[in-house]
Design a protein around this motif. Structure first.
Motif, PDB file in Angstrom:
ATOM      1  N   THR A  26       0.835  -1.203   0.000  1.00  0.00           N
ATOM      2  CA  THR A  26       0.000   0.000   0.000  1.00  0.00           C
ATOM      3  C   THR A  26       0.869   1.251   0.000  1.00  0.00           C
ATOM      4  O   THR A  26       0.616   2.199  -0.750  1.00  0.00           O
ATOM      5  N   LYS A  77      -6.647  -1.644  -0.868  1.00  0.00           N
ATOM      6  CA  LYS A  77      -5.694  -0.532  -1.007  1.00  0.00           C
ATOM      7  C   LYS A  77      -6.410   0.737  -1.423  1.00  0.00           C
ATOM      8  O   LYS A  77      -6.076   1.833  -0.956  1.00  0.00           O
ATOM      9  N   LYS A  97      -2.010  -4.917  -9.692  1.00  0.00           N
ATOM     10  CA  LYS A  97      -2.808  -3.732  -9.428  1.00  0.00           C
ATOM     11  C   LYS A  97      -3.778  -3.416 -10.549  1.00  0.00           C
ATOM     12  O   LYS A  97      -4.894  -3.040 -10.325  1.00  0.00           O
ATOM     13  N   ARG A 146       2.315   1.704  -3.366  1.00  0.00           N
ATOM     14  CA  ARG A 146       1.390   2.251  -4.341  1.00  0.00           C
ATOM     15  C   ARG A 146       1.277   3.771  -4.170  1.00  0.00           C
ATOM     16  O   ARG A 146       1.186   4.509  -5.136  1.00  0.00           O
TER      17      ARG A 146
END
Lengths: 143, 951
Positions: free
Chosen positions: A91, A129, B874, A94
């Motif tokens: 996280t 996230k 992602k 990111r």
């Protein structure tokens, strides 16, 4: 209550982030951090990522020079906590992009905000996230 | 730009962080921080500090406390910052306050008002910040101040707010269950929330509630099962996926809850079997998170009403864990095995060698976990090996906390399963010798009681053998220097009680030893007291037996010393001894009956034996005794005022008349029995320990233990009898389980053993198992194989058909294990859990900035490549988020004016995401360039600061 504390400590034993979910005095924190960091740093990579310390277990994981240590109750699922640490790092990665120790140092409050979204009352409450980072991004925008 | 928004920080702050980052020692760091404290003290109270600047100061304060120094001088400024209008500043203020203050701090009262105001805010982020503070700072007294608002927020349109409101309520429940007892139904309601995040958070309070009161939540079993089923079937948003696992942390929490609800409840358990079985089948066993879920499944399966199929799956997973090379998985495997053997004890056997490997592993964590397992599987056949190992380990460690734990476990096992008295005494001696000061005093009392009482079986010879061997070993041990106090107390007591019983040792020998103890440990009053009392017992036993005793010179000098002791307790004991020695054999035998420490004491509370004496006194004109309760004016003896008052209102003479009876009665006790206490006329209650020996005819000399007796009676003492048996509630299924699991073993235990060894060998063909290890395995697990044999042969004929079926299954499952091993289990770990070597190869050798230069203005694709796994995982996330969000509003109006458009939260990220989310190499480069500009270069001192954590 599950998680008692989350620490980020570097290889030299210097604290980079500390969040406690039960109240300890400054002296108690200092002593505890010293003891467990010494314990964890003394272990090698083949050994378990778990260490017993007094009444809790420490689950730890190393990323480059930074150790993430999570103190948990005895009935906690250690492997899950180990992955929770990784989720936290992902996280942060990111958000910061190629997160490094310095990112956490310069943005200490943001790292804390992320933890505030993920853990409350010592329990894991959020693992998406997107949900973790949205409030932080919105805050950046509005300020 | 998103994450880089924070770079408005001042040079000063960057310098501080830089210097802390590059500090090489704790001392250097301390110097920097002390300096910083001085600076902050000066600056922070200057007038009109811009709020940006103030926020920075507060974060510097957080640093000060984090590095172990007091920052209380600045707390008030953090409190003030919570009033700020700017969201970021406000939230930083709240964060600092939660880090600095505990819930009982005086400053909290100043924040409650702000919290109340913020909970009403139109901006949901302000509400969230306030709720964070609520769950950390509100204590029992302040709960009512915010409770109504928190409850209202449970229905807030924003899921983030609902989630935090639930957690605030959870906190109130933790702090003071009664304050929210009427609101518990809200947790049930929120379990059905549309948002998986809110639902997931609700599991936390529900888990606590169910832990306290399982029965009130049995109706929710169906809901939990159906939620778990939906999660497993990937019906939660992809955003909750972690390493391709659907919402693993929610799965784990649900499994924990199901384990509670299904425990000892066949009906509820039956509803769970399907979904748990599904997880066992579907779960990816090559990832850590998959294994975490599998482990939780095992915990669940071993807690709920047993199901043979699930137990089998659990056993398979355990064997895979134990055979893994990863220490983490071995650890989980040993723990899981410890849970499962309670239900199917026979599974331990197939893993005996793996367990022994873990026991001998240099990794302390693994070793301790294995000791925990051995503790759980101890029975009379293997107790000696296990306890001996435990004691060896106990002696080898320095950690007092664990030493205490393992010592008490040794004691417990020895008491339950000891095969012989000799062994028991020897074991206890070792424990006391090496951890005597750590074990609970109750353990010592318990040991004395056991030696005195024997084993509860009416076998007097065995009892006296136990005592003789105890006495003998104690006399031997007394030669050692520096024994723990608790152990010495036991030794003294046993020597006093039984030292001369079997006639092997003369009284003067024992007396000499006891005097030595009292002398050698002369500053331990408790030991001395035990020694003196023991001396008295030896002397009285001698007198009672009609032998003449002369006091040894060393005993004489000890007595002289103690008669003048500063400790009144020791003094009294010495005087008692002196008095008792002068009595005749009959009187002495009454006071100190031999081996009567376990006899019941009949306390003559009415002191009827004094009646004659009192009668006589009254006849002579003494005042009759008036019980304290009936006396007027004497209730507050210590309160002189009220006494004065009474004296004034009544006759002066009465005061004296009432005062007298007390000392009279007490000093009159001794003549009935003995004259001894007359020497020391002290109220009895001041000497609860042993002092009543002189006054009560039927004597037990261990008041402490006899009080404890009440408690200990509940504990079963199973001496020498094999007692390990599965719980009756599960015995049915255990047998059926055995027939399934034990099929390959029907030909007897030897085949079973050889098979497991074969599989073990095939894994590590080059490793030869030492005969020593085999022996250890046999002694640890041998017992179970015997019982296994009996059970298995019983089913030999009738189950031969299922035998075939099962046999065909066995190789398949072992193949599964083998094939599971071939894919690189470690790979995900290696990729992400970058250790030092890989990192050093990428970072110092190549200039990180040069590396990044090429990436400026590259497309998103390049970044995805650059970030490898994370980015790859992602991108589908983001897509899923788009496709799943039903409607979308304008980002800014949705966020900043939630009162106007109350859109579901997932939408808000839509527009901001491509710009501010995800690792953007350009951003990273800008950041690094900026840092360099500020003068923070990756100095040789600490290049680690720049290392990517994820590599």
């Amino acid at each position: 209550m599950g998680i008692r504390f989350i620490l980020m400590v570097n290889k030299q034993g210097q604290t980079r982030l500390a969040q406690y979910y039960e109240w300890l005095t400054l002296e108690e924190r200092r002593a505890l951090e010293g003891e467990i960091v010494r314990k964890c740093l003394a272990r090698n990579e083949q050994q378990c990522s778990f260490v017993e310390h007094r009444n809790y277990k420490i689950v730890y994981r190393r990323y480059a020079s930074l150790f993430f240590l999570v103190g948990v109750d005895n009935d906690e699922n250690e492997l899950a906590i180990l992955e929770f640490i990784h989720l936290l790092v992902e996280t942060m990665d990111r958000h910061f992009g190629n997160v490094c120790e310095l990112d956490i140092m310069f943005h200490l409050e943001k790292a804390h905000f992320m933890l505030e979204e993920m853990v409350m009352n010592g329990s894991i409450v959020e693992t998406s996230k997107a949900n973790i980072l949205t409030p932080i991004q919105l805050m950046d925008k509005s300020s | 730009m998103g994450s880089q928004g924070g770079f408005y920080q001042s040079k000063e702050f960057l310098d501080l962080v830089k210097s802390i980052g590059e500090a090489r020692s704790k001392a250097e760091e301390d110097r920097i921080v002390l300096n910083e404290i001085e600076t902050l003290k000066r600056r922070i109270s200057e007038p009109d500090i811009p709020k940006r600047k103030m926020k920075e100061y507060i974060i510097r304060l957080v640093y000060v406390e984090m590095l172990g120094h007091d920052a209380s001088f600045g707390y008030i400024h953090a409190v003030k910052m919570t009033h700020d209008d700017s969201l970021l500043v406000k939230r930083t203020g709240y964060l600092a306050v939660t880090l600095f203050l505990n819930e009982d701090h005086d400053l909290i009262i100043l924040i409650v008002n702000t919290i109340q105001k913020d909970l009403k805010s139109d901006n949901f982020l302000v509400v969230c910040a306030a709720l964070n503070a609520v769950s950390k700072l509100i204590n029992e007294e302040t709960i009512p101040a915010v409770l109504p608002q928190v409850v209202e927020l449970l229905a807030h349109p924003k899921e983030a707010v609902r989630k935090k409101a639930i957690m605030a309520l959870h906190r109130f429940y933790q702090k003071s269950p009664s304050s929210v007892s009427h609101l518990v139904s809200n947790f049930r309601k929120r379990l059905c929330d549309n948002d998986p995040g809110v639902m997931g958070a609700t599991l936390c309070p529900l888990f606590d509630l169910i832990t306290r009161d399982v029965n009130s939540y049995k109706d929710l079993v169906i809901s939990f099962v159906s939620i778990l089923k939906q999660v497993v079937e990937r019906r939660v948003p992809k955003a909750y996926d972690y390493h391709q696992m659907p919402a693993p942390f929610i799965q784990i929490k649900l499994l924990k809850i199901l384990a509670l609800l299904g425990s000892g409840d066949k009906q509820s358990s039956a509803k769970m079997y399907t979904v748990v079985g599904d997880i066992f089948r579907k779960c990816d066993s090559s990832s850590n998170i998959g294994n975490a879920i599998l482990y939780e499944c095992i915990c669940c399966v071993s807690s709920i009403y047993p199901n043979p199929k699930l137990l089998e799956s659990a056993a398979d997973v355990i064997s895979r864990f134990l055979k893994s090379d990863s220490h983490n998985l071995k650890y989980m495997g040993v723990d899981a095995l410890g849970r499962l053997i309670k239900i199917s004890p026979e599974i331990a056997e197939q893993h005996q060698l793996a367990v022994i490997d873990c026991l001998e592993d240099p990794d302390d964590t693994l070793k301790r976990k294995t000791f925990e397992l051995l503790y759980k599987m101890t029975k009379s056949t293997n107790v000696e090996v296990i306890v001996d190992r435990m004691i060896d380990y106990m002696i080898s460690i320095n950690d007092n906390h664990y030493k205490t734990e393992i010592a008490s476990r040794c004691v417990e096992l020895a008491e339950q399963f000891a095969p012989s008295n000799r062994w028991f005494i020897q074991t206890m001696n070792k424990v006391f010798e090496h951890a005597g000061d750590l074990v609970n005093i109750k353990v010592a009392h318990n040991l004395m009681r056991l030696i005195a009482e024997g084993f509860g079986e009416d076998d007097d010879t065995a009892d006296s053998q136990l005592r003789s061997s105890a006495v003998e070993s104690y006399l031997c041990i007394l030669g050692e220097p520096k024994l723990p106090s608790v152990f010495l107390q036991v030794i003294c007591w046993v020597l006093g009680e039984y030292g001369t019983t079997d006639g092997k040792f003369s009284a003067s020998y024992i007396i000499g030893k006891l005097c030595d103890v009292a002398e050698a440990y002369s500053n331990d009053e408790t030991v001395k007291a035990y020694a003196v009392t023991a001396l008295m017992k030896i002397h009285t036993f001698e007198i009672a037996a009609g032998r003449k005793v002369d006091m040894l010179p060393e005993c004489q000098s000890l007595m002289e010393e103690l008669l003048a002791s500063h400790s009144t307790d020791l003094q009294q004991r010495a005087y008692e001894l002196q008095a008792v020695i002068g009595l005749d054999a009959h009187a002495v035998a009454c006071i100190m009956p031999s081996d009567a420490s376990c006899e019941d004491i009949e306390v003559d509370k009415g002191l009827s034996f004094l009646n004659g004496y009192i009668q006589e006194s009254i006849e002579k004109g003494a005042q009759p005794y008036i019980p304290e309760s009936e006396r007027s004016g004497m209730l507050n003896i210590s309160n002189f005022r009220s006494q004065d008052h009474h004296e004034a209102s009544s006759h002066g003479l009465r005061f004296e008349a009432y005062e007298l009876p007390k000392p009279i009665v007490q000093s009159k006790i001794p003549p009935a029995s003995l004259a001894s206490t007359e020497l020391v006329p002290v109220p009895e209650k001041m000497y609860p320990r042993e002092s009543y020996q002189t006054t009560v005819p039927s004597v037990s000399s261990d008041a402490g233990p006899s009080e404890l007796k009440l408690r200990l009676d509940g504990v079963q003492m199973k001496w020498g009898r094999p007692t390990f048996s599965p719980a009756t509630s599960t015995s049915n299924s255990t047998i059926s389980q055995k027939t399934v699991n034990g099929i390959t073993q029907v030909d007897g235990a030897s085949t079973a053993n050889s098979r497991t060894r074969e599989t073990y060998d095939s894994r590590k063909p080059q490793v030869e198992i030492s005969p020593e290890k085999k022996k250890l395995a046999a002694s640890l697990f041998g017992g179970s194989s015997k019982t296994e044999k009996r059970a298995a042969t019983g089913h030999k004929i009738s189950k031969s058909s299922s035998h075939m079926v099962e046999k065909s299954h066995v190789p398949k499952s072992s193949m599964e294990v083998a094939s599971e091993k071939t894919p690189p289990v470690q790979q995900p770990l290696d990729l992400l859990d970058l250790g030092e070597p890989t990192v050093t190869s990428t970072v110092p050798s190549v200039d990180p900035f040069k590396q990044l230069e090429g990436l400026v203005d590259t497309t998103q694709v390049a970044s995805a490549v650059n970030h490898g796994l994370t980015a790859a995982a992602k991108s589908p996330d983001i897509m899923a988020l788009y496709s799943e969000t039903p409607a979308d509003g304008d980002l800014l109006s949705g966020v900043l004016n939630p009162s106007m458009t109350n859109m579901p939260g997932g939408t808000t990220t839509r527009q901001s995401m491509p710009r501010s989310k995800g690792p953007n190499p350009k951003d990273s480069l800008e950041k690094d360039a900026l840092v360099r500009q500020m003068g923070v270069t990756p100095a040789s001192q600490n290049p680690n600061l720049f290392k990517d954590l994820l590599g």
